[in-house]
Design an enzyme around this catalytic site. Sequence first.
Site, short mmCIF file in Angstrom:
data_model
loop_
_atom_site.label_atom_id
_atom_site.label_comp_id
_atom_site.label_asym_id
_atom_site.label_seq_id
_atom_site.Cartn_x
_atom_site.Cartn_y
_atom_site.Cartn_z
N GLY A 305 0.98 -1.35 -0.03
CA GLY A 305 0.10 0.18 0.01
C GLY A 305 0.83 1.28 0.22
O GLY A 305 2.13 1.23 -0.67
N SER A 306 0.45 2.24 0.67
CA SER A 306 0.98 3.44 0.57
C SER A 306 2.42 3.76 1.00
O SER A 306 3.19 4.85 0.81
CB SER A 306 0.01 4.62 1.49
OG SER A 306 -1.18 4.84 0.46
#
Length: 582
Positions: A305-306
């Site tokens: 993810g981020s």
Amino acid sequence: MYRNKTPNRKKIMVIFTAVLFVVVFLVGRLVYLMIFCSEYYGRKAEDLHERERDIKAARGKIYDANGVLLASNRTVCTVSVIHSQIEEPEKVIQALVKELGMPEETIRKRVEKVSSIERIKTNVDKETGDKIRSYGLTGVKVDEDYKRYYPYDSLASKVLGFTGGDNQGIIGLEVKYDEYLQGTSGKILTLTDARGVEIENAGETRLEPVDGNDLYISLDYNIQMYAEQAATKVMEEKQADSVSMIVMNPQNGEIMAMVNVPEFNLNEPYELNYEVTEELSTEEKQDLLNQMWRNPCLNDTYEPGSTFKIITASGALEEGVVSLTDNFNCPGYKVVEDRKIRCHKVGGHGAETFVEGIENSCNPVFIEVGLRLGTDNFYKYFKQFGLLSKTNIDLPGEAATIMHSKENVGQVELATISFGQSFQITPIQLATTVSSLINGGTRVTPHFGVEVKNAEGKNVETFSYAEQKGVVSQETSATMRELLEKVVSEGGGKNAAIEGYRIGGKTATSQTLPRSDHKYISSFIGFAPAENPQVLALVVIRNPQGVYYGGTIAAPVVKDVFENILPYLGIPKDETVTNEES
């Protein structure tokens, strides 16, 4: 009448010569065997009348960074019987049933088995072994042995690992450094007669064992405890499936803590760490044990993810396709080919700079940056940053990055990769790669092993690990430290801020496959001090219930750990740093 006797004489002479030759040969052979081969056949004869029993060597100990004992040995006993020497079999059977608590049928079968020596039970505690000795039973042997003992039960269980019945490493550091830890077994040689009965007053010949060497590791008992407590707390509060955490020195790769809760009891490694109601087959239980023993920090992959936006930003800055003042617009989504890819903020962030895009963890900004960078450059930096190879951590079973083949990456795949989805990496890979991007550009090898010493404390070997310099420029590394500090001081990572410390970091919330299950992974990677990182921590929370955003539930875990370990590590506060929300 005259008869010629010459042929008979010749025949006698031939026979006499042949007999003489045979006698000379036999005498010569006897002299050869008795004089020239006496030592060899003496050994062979001795072997026929020697009974051999092993004396286990003490396995080397494992110590933490401060000399805290993490793995040791306890004296146990091996109980055996020698069939030919047993005088009162029923008395032997009843005594062993009473003291060992084994079924009579099992013990009777072993006692009555005709063999040179039959092992009844291993890993018998010393007190029980001494009781059996006190019976004075002829034909029963009680030999002292060693069993691995872990003073802190479940502490760092999936890192330390455990040993099997033969005292060999099974998983973790125990198997990785087995060649150093495992000593050389000794032997007890007992003389017997042709019936296998020990010869009275013949005594025993002992070949003494050589103990294993001691392993000193970078893991710190106190930091491991802090991290385990914080991970357990969030797992229970969020009813998560599991929580992993890595705490390491980003400058040299030394791992100070590696947590995977729920851990398991190293002193009872074949007992599941949760209750099972249904009856399990041997195969089913073994499958569950194998899962329990896995170390998700390196054996399992996940969509980062981020947190992966750190890699995208570093590559884009290094390639010069984006600057800190570049302007973007986020309406809440970005259309790539025929796909509408949404931002986590439904209404969008509106106009924002690249710096604000990182602070806001804005997907449309990073999609645009990823498209600017392009597939060829993206893969160039994947390789340059080390993402396409393993970290070579000194633990077994490290998984590799699962990434698209470059030829299969279109615009949509490139867009999703840029904000950390549609591929998988291990937590240790992410922690190692981010370390190189914030430490000035040196790719380090994550590791536990520091040195090996013998029982007298003399150094046997000091380990060294590969480094790759110039992974990213000093300038880009300094810029990333500043940007990630802003994420904590002004952006989505503010729940990791600590009064008096400059903390850098990045949050992430990713979804597991299949997406229809609506299961999430919340994570946060942070480091301190931001201007000169000495410690980096990554926490990964799997399937938390309720609120699942990384900035909300993962960032506070790292804050909790940092509040304890930064003073412990002697990292001073910066009085110019304030945090009004802390």
